[in-house]
Design an enzyme around this catalytic site. Structure first.
Site, PDB file in Angstrom:
ATOM      1  N   ARG A   1     -47.493  26.520  -5.303  1.00 16.42           N
ATOM      2  CA  ARG A   1     -48.125  26.650  -3.990  1.00 16.42           C
ATOM      3  C   ARG A   1     -47.149  27.334  -3.040  1.00 16.42           C
ATOM      4  O   ARG A   1     -46.012  27.563  -3.364  1.00 16.42           O
ATOM      5  CB  ARG A   1     -48.589  25.288  -3.460  1.00 16.42           C
ATOM      6  CG  ARG A   1     -47.724  24.053  -3.722  1.00 16.42           C
ATOM      7  CD  ARG A   1     -46.469  23.880  -2.958  1.00 16.42           C
ATOM      8  NE  ARG A   1     -46.548  24.258  -1.549  1.00 16.42           N
ATOM      9  CZ  ARG A   1     -45.535  24.737  -0.877  1.00 16.42           C
ATOM     10  NH1 ARG A   1     -44.379  24.910  -1.485  1.00 16.42           N
ATOM     11  NH2 ARG A   1     -45.637  25.063   0.395  1.00 16.42           N
ATOM     12  N   GLY A   2     -47.714  27.733  -1.906  1.00 12.19           N
ATOM     13  CA  GLY A   2     -46.943  28.554  -0.971  1.00 12.19           C
ATOM     14  C   GLY A   2     -47.431  29.986  -1.124  1.00 12.19           C
ATOM     15  O   GLY A   2     -47.474  30.491  -2.255  1.00 12.19           O
ATOM     16  N   ALA A   3     -47.801  30.629  -0.023  1.00 13.54           N
ATOM     17  CA  ALA A   3     -48.482  31.924  -0.119  1.00 13.54           C
ATOM     18  C   ALA A   3     -47.788  32.929  -1.038  1.00 13.54           C
ATOM     19  O   ALA A   3     -48.402  33.429  -1.989  1.00 13.54           O
ATOM     20  CB  ALA A   3     -48.682  32.486   1.288  1.00 13.54           C
TER      21      ALA A   3
ATOM     22  N   ARG B   1     -57.957  29.886  -4.692  1.00 13.18           N
ATOM     23  CA  ARG B   1     -57.779  29.320  -3.334  1.00 13.18           C
ATOM     24  C   ARG B   1     -58.137  30.422  -2.326  1.00 13.18           C
ATOM     25  O   ARG B   1     -57.844  31.595  -2.568  1.00 13.18           O
ATOM     26  CB  ARG B   1     -56.343  28.830  -3.102  1.00 13.18           C
ATOM     27  CG  ARG B   1     -55.942  27.629  -3.957  1.00 13.18           C
ATOM     28  CD  ARG B   1     -54.557  27.105  -3.592  1.00 13.18           C
ATOM     29  NE  ARG B   1     -54.586  26.339  -2.322  1.00 13.18           N
ATOM     30  CZ  ARG B   1     -53.502  25.911  -1.695  1.00 13.18           C
ATOM     31  NH1 ARG B   1     -52.301  26.218  -2.160  1.00 13.18           N
ATOM     32  NH2 ARG B   1     -53.604  25.213  -0.585  1.00 13.18           N
TER      33      ARG B   1
ATOM     34  N   GLN C   1     -45.875  18.017   1.494  1.00 14.53           N
ATOM     35  CA  GLN C   1     -44.970  19.118   1.130  1.00 14.53           C
ATOM     36  C   GLN C   1     -43.646  19.030   1.893  1.00 14.53           C
ATOM     37  O   GLN C   1     -42.607  19.432   1.403  1.00 14.53           O
ATOM     38  CB  GLN C   1     -45.615  20.482   1.411  1.00 14.53           C
ATOM     39  CG  GLN C   1     -46.755  20.877   0.504  1.00 14.53           C
ATOM     40  CD  GLN C   1     -48.105  20.533   1.084  1.00 14.53           C
ATOM     41  OE1 GLN C   1     -48.244  19.540   1.809  1.00 14.53           O
ATOM     42  NE2 GLN C   1     -49.138  21.327   0.768  1.00 14.53           N
TER      43      GLN C   1
ATOM     44  N   ASP D   1     -49.924  31.326   5.938  1.00 12.59           N
ATOM     45  CA  ASP D   1     -50.734  31.672   4.772  1.00 12.59           C
ATOM     46  C   ASP D   1     -51.581  32.910   5.016  1.00 12.59           C
ATOM     47  O   ASP D   1     -51.958  33.600   4.059  1.00 12.59           O
ATOM     48  CB  ASP D   1     -51.617  30.478   4.385  1.00 12.59           C
ATOM     49  CG  ASP D   1     -50.752  29.337   3.902  1.00 12.59           C
ATOM     50  OD1 ASP D   1     -50.259  28.560   4.750  1.00 12.59           O
ATOM     51  OD2 ASP D   1     -50.514  29.258   2.689  1.00 12.59           O
TER      52      ASP D   1
ATOM     53  N   LYS E   1     -50.372  25.481   7.254  1.00  8.70           N
ATOM     54  CA  LYS E   1     -50.709  24.120   6.855  1.00  8.70           C
ATOM     55  C   LYS E   1     -51.278  23.291   8.009  1.00  8.70           C
ATOM     56  O   LYS E   1     -50.797  23.383   9.135  1.00  8.70           O
ATOM     57  CB  LYS E   1     -49.440  23.431   6.317  1.00  8.70           C
ATOM     58  CG  LYS E   1     -49.649  22.055   5.747  1.00  8.70           C
ATOM     59  CD  LYS E   1     -50.768  21.962   4.716  1.00  8.70           C
ATOM     60  CE  LYS E   1     -50.615  22.972   3.634  1.00  8.70           C
ATOM     61  NZ  LYS E   1     -51.830  23.203   2.835  1.00  8.70           N
TER      62      LYS E   1
HETATM   63  C1  LIG Z   1     -44.063  30.524   2.483  1.00 13.84           C
HETATM   64  S1  LIG Z   1     -45.756  30.178   2.460  1.00 13.84           S
HETATM   65  C2  LIG Z   1     -45.763  28.477   2.743  1.00 13.84           C
HETATM   66  C3  LIG Z   1     -47.052  27.980   3.297  1.00 13.84           C
HETATM   67  O1  LIG Z   1     -47.966  27.626   2.241  1.00 13.84           O
HETATM   68  C4  LIG Z   1     -48.259  26.246   2.373  1.00 13.84           C
HETATM   69  O2  LIG Z   1     -49.560  25.909   1.977  1.00 13.84           O
HETATM   70  P1  LIG Z   1     -49.802  25.215   0.515  1.00 13.84           P
HETATM   71  O3  LIG Z   1     -48.696  24.237   0.310  1.00 13.84           O
HETATM   72  O4  LIG Z   1     -51.168  24.579   0.649  1.00 13.84           O
HETATM   73  O5  LIG Z   1     -49.785  26.363  -0.473  1.00 13.84           O
HETATM   74  C5  LIG Z   1     -48.045  25.948   3.839  1.00 13.84           C
HETATM   75  O6  LIG Z   1     -49.107  26.397   4.633  1.00 13.84           O
HETATM   76  C6  LIG Z   1     -46.783  26.727   4.080  1.00 13.84           C
HETATM   77  O7  LIG Z   1     -46.470  27.000   5.402  1.00 13.84           O
END
Ligand SMILES: CSC[C@H]1O[C@H](OP(=O)(O)O)[C@H](O)[C@@H]1O
EC number: 5.3.1.23
Length: 349
Positions: free
Chosen positions: A51-53, A94, A199, A240, A251
């Site tokens: 996860r993480g963009a 997603r 997270q 994101d 988030k």
């Molecule tokens: C460096 S992108 C990180 C960004 O992604 C996270 O979402 P997720 O954990 O649902 O993929 C979150 O919004 C972070 O800020």
């Protein structure tokens, strides 16, 4: 993290398989999943195991590589047709992080110049590797620009995890913290736990502690009090999807944090690679917000923490209007104020 230190990568490409860091098992266990199929990549993205963009985009790119290599004997016309089907399949994992679609466009687009299936597979693999390698330099540049807004001794707050494991290395929001450590600065960080998937507690607190960076964990409802009483120099978060006007999806909880920071006169920074800025999305109203399973809210480690059958609203993201964002920090520079013009200029420079 300095170049001499080892860091824990979110994805290691091994030619015929991927080793994907299972972020759902952190911080208790550092487990790499052996991924050999595009279906497994889809599943890991959906389940937030990756996860993480930027990390989602990189994983999707290598998911296409795995499929392409497994189908390298297809006649070229059939290969091209099925490649687009696989792109659409992964795009359905997603909806919010634009890096997913950006990376899929890049890897599938790279094959358009190919004369046959074999060349297409080579170009796809090469582009996926480029995306992963470029992201590391991108994040480092974001960190360098971010440090121009900070000073030694600053205390920061961050939300969710925009760290090294959400990218190829360094992270976006956490990049300045790693680079500050390299410079010998003494930055301290308050990390919001970030319910419902934690997270912040599970990933950001873990990453920064591993790097020897001064991190303090707080629950999300402690953020306003902490901003008011702990001399926070700035809030810095990841993203994101950044719309053309600077409205930013990040988030869930980010918008509230931006409101609090604005009310208290604390700078609110978004760290964003250009790969997360989508000029085709005009405003934040146009960003699709993922809603996730109720169990993320009603259960903790498999045990119910809410009455059975209770209704749940579980948006994974919210949108911070650009008016509440002090600056957007990219690898091409820092935008502030007229985001529409400045963000577009980054793509033209
Ligand atoms: C460096 S992108 C990180 C960004 O992604 C996270 O979402 P997720 O954990 O649902 O993929 C979150 O919004 C972070 O800020």
């Amino acid at each position: 993290m300095s170049t001499t230190e080892t860091w824990i990568s979110s994805l290691r490409y091994k030619g015929d398989h991927l080793l994907l860091l299972d972020q759902q098992q952190l911080p208790r266990h550092t487990v790499y999943i052996n991924v050999t199929t595009i279906e497994q990549v889809w599943d890991c993205i959906k389940k937030l195991q990756v996860r993480g963009a930027p990390a989602i985009g990189i994983a999707a790119a290598f998911g296409i590589v795995l499929w392409a290599k497994a189908n390298n004997s297809l006649p070229y016309d059939e290969f091209k047709s099925k490649l687009l089907q696989q792109k659409a399949y992964l795009a359905g994992s997603r909806p919010t992080a634009v890096n997913l679609f950006w990376a899929l466009d890049r890897v599938t687009g790279s094959a358009e110049q190919a004369r046959d299936t074999e060349e297409a597979v080579q170009l796809i693999e090469q582009e996926a590797l480029f995306i992963q390698q470029e992201d590391e330099e991108t994040c480092r540049k974001i960190g360098e620009y971010a440090l121009t807004l900070l000073k030694n001794g600053d205390c920061l707050m961050t939300h969710c995890n925009a760290g090294g494991i959400a990218t190829s290395r360094y992270g976006t929001a956490l990049a300045p913290m790693y680079l500050a450590k390299e410079k010998g600065w003494d930055l301290s960080v308050y990390a919001n736990e970030t319910r419902p998937v934690f997270q912040g507690a599970r990933l950001t607190a873990w990453e920064l502690q591993q790097a020897g960076i001064n991190v303090t964990l707080i629950t999300d409802n402690m953020a306003a009090h902490t901003l008011k009483t702990k001399n926070i120099a700035a809030v810095i978060v990841g993203c994101d999807r950044v719309a053309a006007n600077g409205d930013t999806a990040n988030k869930i909880g980010t918008f509230g944090l931006a409101l609090q920071a604005k009310a208290l006169g604390i700078p609110f920074y978004v760290a964003s690679p250009l790969s997360t800025i989508d000029l085709n999305t005009s405003t934040g109203d146009d960003i699709p917000i993922e809603e996730r399973p109720a169990e993320e809210v009603t259960h903790f480690q498999g045990e119910p923490i809410a009455p059975e059958g209770v209704k749940v609203f579980n948006p994974a993201f919210d949108v911070t209007p650009h008016e509440y964002i002090t600056a957007i920090i990219t690898e091409r520079g820092i935008a502030s104020g007229n985001y529409k013009k400045q963000l577009a200029n980054f793509f033209n420079s």
